[in-house]
Design a protein around this motif. Structure first.
Motif, short mmCIF file in Angstrom:
data_model
loop_
_atom_site.label_atom_id
_atom_site.label_comp_id
_atom_site.label_asym_id
_atom_site.label_seq_id
_atom_site.Cartn_x
_atom_site.Cartn_y
_atom_site.Cartn_z
N ARG A 93 0.83 -1.20 0.00
CA ARG A 93 0.00 0.00 0.00
C ARG A 93 0.87 1.26 0.00
O ARG A 93 0.63 2.21 -0.76
N LEU A 94 1.93 1.27 0.83
CA LEU A 94 2.82 2.43 0.86
C LEU A 94 3.55 2.61 -0.46
O LEU A 94 3.73 3.74 -0.93
N GLN A 95 3.96 1.51 -1.09
CA GLN A 95 4.62 1.59 -2.40
C GLN A 95 3.67 2.16 -3.45
O GLN A 95 4.07 3.00 -4.26
N ALA A 96 2.42 1.72 -3.43
CA ALA A 96 1.43 2.22 -4.39
C ALA A 96 1.18 3.71 -4.18
O ALA A 96 1.06 4.48 -5.15
N GLU A 97 1.11 4.15 -2.92
CA GLU A 97 0.91 5.58 -2.64
C GLU A 97 2.09 6.40 -3.13
O GLU A 97 1.92 7.48 -3.70
N GLN A 98 3.30 5.89 -2.91
CA GLN A 98 4.49 6.61 -3.36
C GLN A 98 4.52 6.70 -4.89
O GLN A 98 4.84 7.76 -5.45
N GLU A 99 4.17 5.63 -5.58
CA GLU A 99 4.13 5.65 -7.04
C GLU A 99 3.06 6.62 -7.54
O GLU A 99 3.27 7.32 -8.53
N GLU A 100 1.92 6.69 -6.83
CA GLU A 100 0.86 7.62 -7.22
C GLU A 100 1.33 9.07 -7.05
O GLU A 100 1.07 9.92 -7.91
N ARG A 101 2.04 9.38 -5.95
CA ARG A 101 2.55 10.74 -5.75
C ARG A 101 3.56 11.11 -6.83
O ARG A 101 3.55 12.23 -7.36
N GLU A 102 4.41 10.15 -7.17
CA GLU A 102 5.40 10.40 -8.21
C GLU A 102 4.72 10.64 -9.56
O GLU A 102 5.11 11.53 -10.33
N ARG A 103 3.69 9.87 -9.87
CA ARG A 103 2.96 10.05 -11.12
C ARG A 103 2.30 11.42 -11.18
O ARG A 103 2.37 12.13 -12.20
N ARG A 104 1.69 11.84 -10.08
CA ARG A 104 1.05 13.18 -10.04
C ARG A 104 2.08 14.29 -10.20
O ARG A 104 1.83 15.29 -10.87
N ARG A 105 3.24 14.13 -9.54
CA ARG A 105 4.28 15.15 -9.66
C ARG A 105 4.74 15.28 -11.11
O ARG A 105 4.90 16.39 -11.64
N GLU A 107 2.94 14.49 -13.80
CA GLU A 107 1.85 15.09 -14.57
C GLU A 107 1.79 16.60 -14.36
O GLU A 107 1.59 17.36 -15.32
N ASP A 108 2.00 17.05 -13.12
CA ASP A 108 2.01 18.50 -12.84
C ASP A 108 3.17 19.18 -13.55
O ASP A 108 3.03 20.28 -14.10
N TRP A 109 4.31 18.55 -13.57
CA TRP A 109 5.48 19.12 -14.23
C TRP A 109 5.25 19.22 -15.73
O TRP A 109 5.57 20.23 -16.36
N ALA A 110 4.62 18.17 -16.31
CA ALA A 110 4.32 18.20 -17.74
C ALA A 110 3.27 19.25 -18.06
O ALA A 110 3.32 19.91 -19.10
N ALA A 111 2.30 19.46 -17.17
CA ALA A 111 1.24 20.45 -17.41
C ALA A 111 1.80 21.87 -17.37
O ALA A 111 1.25 22.77 -18.01
N ARG A 112 2.87 22.10 -16.64
CA ARG A 112 3.46 23.43 -16.54
C ARG A 112 4.47 23.70 -17.65
O ARG A 112 5.17 24.70 -17.62
#
Length: 129
Positions: A93-105, A107-112
């Motif tokens: 569960r912690l690994q999945a949460e970390q991967e989700e945060r990395e994916r969002r980061r 996506e935010d970087w690409a959107a900017r």
């Protein structure tokens, strides 16, 4: 005095009791018969031997205490398996949460704009005032 009436088969009650006891005793094992016989030479021990006591749970707990292990923290095989399963699920569960945060980061970087030059253009410059 009157004599008791006799049965038609000419057997007394004591003979019937002896016969029924013999049938009951006949079903017992030889060791049990020897143990019940007051004339047998088998030793009578009202408690378990030292070997049996040393194999018991209290001896295991005493051994843990002598080794410095707290017996309240030692888990059985089933409890240890359940704890390992919970720990593995928590790590997943912690690994999945970390991967989700990395994916969002990302996506935010690409959107900017997706490059560092675009990100540094909006830096505050006091000379522009």
């Amino acid at each position: 005095m009157a004599t008791p009436a006799q049965n038609g088969d000419n057997t007394s009650t004591s003979d019937q009791e002896a016969t029924s006891e013999n049938r009951a005793v006949a079903t017992l094992s030889a060791e049990t018969k020897a143990m019940l016989d007051p004339l047998s030479q088998l030793p009578f021990v009202p408690w378990p031997s030292q070997e049996v006591i040393r194999m018991g749970a209290l001896a295991a707990i005493q051994g843990m205490l002598e080794d410095g292990t707290d017996p309240t923290t030692v888990l059985s095989a089933e409890e240890q398996e359940a704890a390992d399963k919970r720990r593995a699920e928590e790590e997943e569960r912690l690994q999945a949460e970390q991967e989700e945060r990395e994916r969002r980061r990302r996506e935010d970087w690409a959107a900017r704009g997706g490059n560092r030059a675009a990100m540094t253009e909006d830096v505050f410059d006091p000379d522009e005032l």
